[in-house]
Design an enzyme around this catalytic site. Sequence first.
Site, mmCIF file in Angstrom:
data_model
loop_
_atom_site.group_PDB
_atom_site.id
_atom_site.type_symbol
_atom_site.label_atom_id
_atom_site.label_comp_id
_atom_site.label_asym_id
_atom_site.label_seq_id
_atom_site.Cartn_x
_atom_site.Cartn_y
_atom_site.Cartn_z
ATOM 1 N N TYR A 1 -1.463 6.448 14.130
ATOM 2 C CA TYR A 1 -0.744 5.289 13.623
ATOM 3 C C TYR A 1 -0.233 4.495 14.821
ATOM 4 O O TYR A 1 0.717 4.906 15.486
ATOM 5 C CB TYR A 1 0.441 5.710 12.747
ATOM 6 C CG TYR A 1 0.073 6.420 11.471
ATOM 7 C CD1 TYR A 1 -1.197 6.326 10.913
ATOM 8 C CD2 TYR A 1 1.014 7.208 10.812
ATOM 9 C CE1 TYR A 1 -1.517 6.986 9.733
ATOM 10 C CE2 TYR A 1 0.704 7.866 9.627
ATOM 11 C CZ TYR A 1 -0.563 7.757 9.102
ATOM 12 O OH TYR A 1 -0.865 8.415 7.940
ATOM 13 N N PRO B 1 1.119 6.619 -2.916
ATOM 14 C CA PRO B 1 1.746 6.899 -4.220
ATOM 15 C C PRO B 1 2.047 5.629 -5.007
ATOM 16 O O PRO B 1 2.221 5.681 -6.218
ATOM 17 C CB PRO B 1 3.029 7.643 -3.841
ATOM 18 C CG PRO B 1 3.348 7.167 -2.459
ATOM 19 C CD PRO B 1 2.008 6.994 -1.792
ATOM 20 N N LEU B 2 2.094 4.500 -4.302
ATOM 21 C CA LEU B 2 2.339 3.217 -4.967
ATOM 22 C C LEU B 2 1.116 2.315 -4.916
ATOM 23 O O LEU B 2 1.210 1.103 -5.089
ATOM 24 C CB LEU B 2 3.548 2.516 -4.325
ATOM 25 C CG LEU B 2 4.874 3.267 -4.439
ATOM 26 C CD1 LEU B 2 5.971 2.568 -3.650
ATOM 27 C CD2 LEU B 2 5.273 3.397 -5.904
ATOM 28 N N GLY B 3 -0.052 2.907 -4.644
ATOM 29 C CA GLY B 3 -1.276 2.136 -4.643
ATOM 30 C C GLY B 3 -1.744 1.704 -3.274
ATOM 31 O O GLY B 3 -2.860 1.216 -3.119
ATOM 32 N N GLY B 4 -0.896 1.847 -2.253
ATOM 33 C CA GLY B 4 -1.324 1.532 -0.893
ATOM 34 C C GLY B 4 -1.412 0.042 -0.654
ATOM 35 O O GLY B 4 -0.529 -0.728 -1.026
ATOM 36 N N PHE B 5 -2.528 -0.376 -0.048
ATOM 37 C CA PHE B 5 -2.674 -1.783 0.333
ATOM 38 C C PHE B 5 -2.921 -2.672 -0.890
ATOM 39 O O PHE B 5 -2.812 -3.890 -0.814
ATOM 40 C CB PHE B 5 -3.804 -1.934 1.347
ATOM 41 C CG PHE B 5 -3.532 -1.206 2.635
ATOM 42 C CD1 PHE B 5 -2.540 -1.644 3.497
ATOM 43 C CD2 PHE B 5 -4.233 -0.062 2.974
ATOM 44 C CE1 PHE B 5 -2.270 -0.974 4.677
ATOM 45 C CE2 PHE B 5 -3.972 0.615 4.151
ATOM 46 C CZ PHE B 5 -2.983 0.160 5.007
ATOM 47 N N THR B 6 -3.274 -2.080 -2.023
ATOM 48 C CA THR B 6 -3.388 -2.797 -3.290
ATOM 49 C C THR B 6 -2.342 -2.213 -4.231
ATOM 50 O O THR B 6 -2.590 -1.217 -4.912
ATOM 51 C CB THR B 6 -4.795 -2.640 -3.903
ATOM 52 O OG1 THR B 6 -5.766 -3.054 -2.944
ATOM 53 C CG2 THR B 6 -4.929 -3.482 -5.164
ATOM 54 N N PRO B 7 -1.141 -2.773 -4.262
ATOM 55 C CA PRO B 7 -0.042 -2.163 -5.017
ATOM 56 C C PRO B 7 -0.394 -1.963 -6.489
ATOM 57 O O PRO B 7 -1.150 -2.735 -7.080
ATOM 58 C CB PRO B 7 1.093 -3.179 -4.853
ATOM 59 C CG PRO B 7 0.772 -3.903 -3.578
ATOM 60 C CD PRO B 7 -0.729 -3.974 -3.542
ATOM 61 N N LEU B 8 0.158 -0.890 -7.054
ATOM 62 C CA LEU B 8 -0.048 -0.612 -8.469
ATOM 63 C C LEU B 8 0.471 -1.770 -9.315
ATOM 64 O O LEU B 8 1.592 -2.249 -9.116
ATOM 65 C CB LEU B 8 0.694 0.664 -8.867
ATOM 66 C CG LEU B 8 0.183 1.982 -8.315
ATOM 67 C CD1 LEU B 8 1.142 3.107 -8.685
ATOM 68 C CD2 LEU B 8 -1.210 2.289 -8.837
#
Length: 288
Positions: free
Chosen positions: A64, A214-221
């Site tokens: 990172y 957990p929240l969809g990453g780079f494409t949010p849920l």
Amino acid sequence: MSENLPGGALTPADGLTLSRMGYGAMQLAGPGVFGPPRDREQALAVLREAVELGVRHIDTSDFYGPFVVNELIREALHPYPQGLHLVTKVGARRGADRSWIPAQEPEDLKAQVRENLEHLGLDVLDVVNLRVGVAEGTSSEPLGAQFAALAELRQEGLIRHLGLSNVTPDQLTEAQAIAPVVTVQNLYNVANRQDDALVDRCAAENIAFAPFFPLGGFTPLQSDTLDSVAARLGASPQQVALAWLLQRSPTIVLIPGTSSVAHLRENMAAADLKLPADAIEELNALAS
């Protein structure tokens, strides 16, 4: 450092007690998880606030940045508070063009472990996850030689515990024949449920399962159902998605990432959100 562990505590191995609500440090690097943070002081403040809020599980990696995030963690938190566990991963490097380059040769993996030790300012790493698979998901390639290399470093005392990232159930079984596995880190969230059986297996075997993105990453849920449940409960959709994961399995540990103190506090509040049965039933249907 707070004694109240957000989300409760999980002990997947002797000497390794994690807060079930942890923190993923990936987003502290610059755009594309590359280069320095947009706001260095804010990045340091997020790390310190996470510890103050009771987080005892920070997920990181030397790739990172590269190196940037581990160096920020060291600057913000070293000497590390007692009970704080840093979970890092190896198996990739970064190109000058910001690319992600698989780096799986056993000797390279050992070198990556030593680089993590150096940049975090440690003599021994609490947990090292072997990152396998490919960018678009898991692969079926054997991992025995790679995991055995890390097991050697565990025998030498440079690593306390071993884990896996982006793996199949068969690969978990293969690794367990070499050394104990205390964590599995795979893509999983309320809308991406392909690892349901693996989540249940980890619960049965007391393995910490850490969903990445957990929240969809780079494409949010995004979901009308998620929004509706959140509105009824007076919470944000993101808090509902995190709370669903905590209630999905007793050995799920969360590592949501953010570079904002305000967003960090919002994520941490999800640890206190209890979803009623009807809300869980609605959310479970998202995977249908």
